[in-house]
Design an enzyme around this catalytic site. Structure first.
Site, PDB file in Angstrom:
ATOM      1  N   ASN A 160       0.825  -1.086   0.124  1.00 28.84           N
ATOM      2  CA  ASN A 160       0.084   0.048  -0.121  1.00 28.84           C
ATOM      3  C   ASN A 160       0.696   1.276  -0.066  1.00 28.84           C
ATOM      4  O   ASN A 160       0.328   2.422  -0.424  1.00 28.84           O
ATOM      5  CB  ASN A 160      -1.147   0.045   1.377  1.00 28.84           C
ATOM      6  CG  ASN A 160      -2.167  -0.837   0.689  1.00 28.84           C
ATOM      7  OD1 ASN A 160      -2.430  -1.058  -0.111  1.00 28.84           O
ATOM      8  ND2 ASN A 160      -3.019  -1.142   2.163  1.00 28.84           N
ATOM      9  N   ALA A 166       2.082   8.859   0.016  1.00 26.96           N
ATOM     10  CA  ALA A 166       3.666   8.736   1.143  1.00 26.96           C
ATOM     11  C   ALA A 166       3.845  10.030   1.915  1.00 26.96           C
ATOM     12  O   ALA A 166       4.938   9.910   2.145  1.00 26.96           O
ATOM     13  CB  ALA A 166       4.624   8.041   0.187  1.00 26.96           C
ATOM     14  N   ALA A 274       4.186 -16.225   1.320  1.00 31.40           N
ATOM     15  CA  ALA A 274       4.291 -16.832   2.617  1.00 31.40           C
ATOM     16  C   ALA A 274       2.892 -17.426   3.394  1.00 31.40           C
ATOM     17  O   ALA A 274       1.965 -16.754   3.176  1.00 31.40           O
ATOM     18  CB  ALA A 274       4.767 -15.703   3.763  1.00 31.40           C
ATOM     19  N   ARG A 400     -10.854  11.661   8.718  1.00 31.85           N
ATOM     20  CA  ARG A 400     -11.357  10.828   7.559  1.00 31.85           C
ATOM     21  C   ARG A 400     -12.546  10.215   7.766  1.00 31.85           C
ATOM     22  O   ARG A 400     -13.397   9.991   7.138  1.00 31.85           O
ATOM     23  CB  ARG A 400     -10.196   9.734   7.323  1.00 31.85           C
ATOM     24  CG  ARG A 400      -8.923  10.371   6.627  1.00 31.85           C
ATOM     25  CD  ARG A 400      -7.662   9.381   6.369  1.00 31.85           C
ATOM     26  NE  ARG A 400      -6.796  10.037   5.702  1.00 31.85           N
ATOM     27  CZ  ARG A 400      -5.433   9.303   5.575  1.00 31.85           C
ATOM     28  NH1 ARG A 400      -5.449   8.055   5.822  1.00 31.85           N
ATOM     29  NH2 ARG A 400      -4.654   9.832   4.787  1.00 31.85           N
ATOM     30  N   ALA A 554       0.555   6.981   8.696  1.00 28.18           N
ATOM     31  CA  ALA A 554       1.185   5.471   8.417  1.00 28.18           C
ATOM     32  C   ALA A 554       2.568   5.463   8.029  1.00 28.18           C
ATOM     33  O   ALA A 554       3.326   4.418   8.343  1.00 28.18           O
ATOM     34  CB  ALA A 554       0.171   5.162   7.158  1.00 28.18           C
TER      35      ALA A 554
END
Length: 577
Positions: A160, A166, A274, A400, A554
């Site tokens: 993501n 970013a 994985a 948000r 984030a």
């Protein structure tokens, strides 16, 4: 010689090299196809304007599959469907230009069979996930003396982080100082706690706040991430503190992280899924992973770092923890974000927390759920959100979750973001996100018009009421106070056209819940004890953002805890205290 245009029909190819083009996810894709009488000899993608790194996968993979199968019935690359279909369509158009009449899309690719072969790998540290958190953890582990391997189930790295803007929240950063803005680690700590309704673990948020600036400096000075000379003001923050990477895109961050990993000799295995943590006694010692044909055991004597992201693309997992987040709600996430790491952790006794807290992003594509970076004009403080009736209904810089919930209550469950040419020029979103911007105009999700009446007509918005709303807002800007919603940030009046309206709807963006970790990045069991050899970082973890993650926190999270987990995993044989 390159040939274009329709040629005579025939059962065999007409020898030559042909150009074909088609729309990808964001823009046009052009290919060059070389044909002999009875074979597709070569395919070159000569132009591609879709998102770098993501689109690199289908650009490289699809032509190889077409040449191998001599047909266009090949599977798309997961997570890059738009680009995959664009490449296939462009190849098909090039072949059509040759005059060939048979539909090659009917030819299906043959699958390689799974075998009993098991491949063994031995390292100090194994990282699950090649997104931002995983790559940062791997780099830090390597810098602390460990041999590291990264495994990623998708055909491209980035997770993501790659498809995000970013932006990075950092108190006391260099742009703030240049602009004379006052901020502090304590203020950032308080904003983050408040933004998550005080449901976060304060110890983890303290670590986040205290290490945020150091992480940003590390990205800038060591990883060579280029940050623009500006900041953004995300909802829920009390001050403008969010650094913007070059191009306002995660491509800058992931591209530089991958380059640094390569420089350090860190292997990154793609399409390596994985599926299970390998344990010896109570210690995690490795990861079992699958390719389409083989089993791979990646052994890490120091430990394993789970950095596989949240579960925003796993509908069943979402519904289990919040029944409202069903298949009717689109997602901004890449298709690989399905909670695998959380499930693997739970199977070895890991505790989870906050799984019911699922965040939506308010300004997303109403057709596919993609986060709309053109809508970042809202974060400059002047764009307004209106409904079908032409009225504002929420503070545009609120949290948000607040904005998203407000949009869902409007007619049709959508909002309309309105701004003028001056704001488009000021924010440069049409420059930074040119492909998306042009695609939105082409699809009619964004309209550009000389008058408010004309723009409103495109979506059937009440033009008279919208003009009244704009007049009110301009008066608020003149007086310096928003009397309806007390909008934070600077108020800027609308001026002359052209005017823009962007149709948008909320989509699932971030899952706040996940594995419980401590301040050392160690995964804890249900009794609060560390599981030996198991670490985690990024969206796969919980207890950092509480009920709601603030925008741009984030990337701070994945950097701070990616570095912490990488360092401590590398030193794990010496015991982390």
């Amino acid at each position: 010689m390159v040939v274009m245009g329709n040629l005579s029909m025939g059962e065999n190819f007409k020898e030559g090299t042909y150009l074909g083009s088609a729309n990808g996810y964001k823009g046009e894709i052009k290919v060059e196809v070389k044909l002999s009488k009875d074979k597709i000899e070569d395919i070159k993608v000569i132009s591609n304007t879709d998102t770098p790194i993501i689109s690199d996968a289908p650009v490289n993979i699809i032509p190889k599959k077409v040449l191998q199968t001599q047909g266009l019935g090949v599977d798309v690359v997961a997570g890059a469907t738009g680009t995959s279909r664009g490449v296939i369509a462009a190849i098909n158009n090039a072949i059509k230009f040759s005059g060939y009449k048979t539909d090659l899309r009917r030819v299906k690719e043959t699958k390689e069979k799974f075998t009993d072969k098991v491949v063994e790998h031995k390292d100090d540290v194994v990282v699950i996930g090649a997104g931002g958190a995983g790559l940062i953890a791997a780099i830090e582990a390597k810098l602390n003396g460990a041999n590291v391997t990264v495994i990623e189930k998708m055909a491209f790295p980035g997770g993501n982080t790659l498809i995000s803007g970013a932006e990075y929240a950092a108190p006391e950063n260099w742009v703030q100082k240049k602009e004379g803005l006052k901020d502090s680690k304590d203020q950032f700590f308080n904003d983050t706690m408040k933004g998550g309704d005080n449901e976060s673990n304060p110890n983890l948020v303290r670590v986040l706040a205290d290490n945020a600036l150091d992480g940003a400096v590390w990205l800038k000075d060591y990883v060579n991430v280029v940050f623009e000379d500006r900041q953004m003001f995300f909802g829920g923050h009390s001050v403008k503190r969010s650094l913007v990477p070059n191009g306002a895109s995660g491509v800058e961050v992931i591209g530089k992280l991958m380059a640094k990993a390569k420089e350090l000799g860190i292997p990154v295995y793609l399409e390596m899924n994985a599926v299970e943590l390998i344990t010896e006694g109570n210690r995690v010692v490795g990861v079992k992973a699958l390719t389409p044909t083989e089993t791979h055991n990646f052994m890490g004597k120091n430990g394993v770092i789970i950095a596989s992201g949240g579960f925003g693309s796993n509908i069943e997992m979402r519904k289990k923890h919040d029944p409202r987040m069903d298949e009717k709600i689109l997602s901004t996430n890449t298709t690989g974000i399905t909670g695998d790491g959380i499930v693997m952790g739970e199977k070895v006794g890991a505790a989870t927390t906050d799984m019911e807290f699922i965040q939506t992003y308010p300004v997303c594509d109403p057709e596919n759920g993609a986060l709309l970076y053109t809508g970042d004009v809202r974060l400059a403080g002047s764009a307004i959100l209106v409904n079908k009736e032409g009225k504002r209904f929420v503070e545009e810089l609120d949290r948000r979750d607040v904005i998203s919930f407000a949009i869902t209550k409007q007619t049709g469950g959508v909002g309309y973001l309105f701004w003028d040419q001056a704001q488009l020029d000021k924010t440069e979103v049409a420059v930074h996100h040119k492909g998306e911007y042009e695609a939105l105009l082409r699809r009619g999700i964004l309209v550009k018009a000389d008058t408010i009446d004309e723009a409103a007509k495109h979506f059937g918005i009440d033009a008279k009421e919208l003009k009244t709303t704009v007049e009110k807002y301009n008066e608020y800007a003149k007086n310096g106070k928003d009397l309806e919603f007390n909008k934070r940030g600077g108020l800027v009046a609308f001026t002359e056209g052209p005017y823009y309206i962007l149709k948008n709807t909320p989509a699932i963006h971030h899952t706040m819940g996940g594995l419980v970790i401590d301040s050392k990045g160690r995964v804890l069991d249900k009794n609060g004890n560390p599981i030996e050899g198991l670490f985690a970082a990024g969206e796969v973890t919980g207890d950092i953002h509480g009920k709601n993650r603030l925008g741009s926190n984030a990337i701070t999270d994945i950097t701070v805890f990616g570095k912490i987990s990488g360092e401590n995993a590398a030193k794990n044989l010496q015991k982390v205290n």
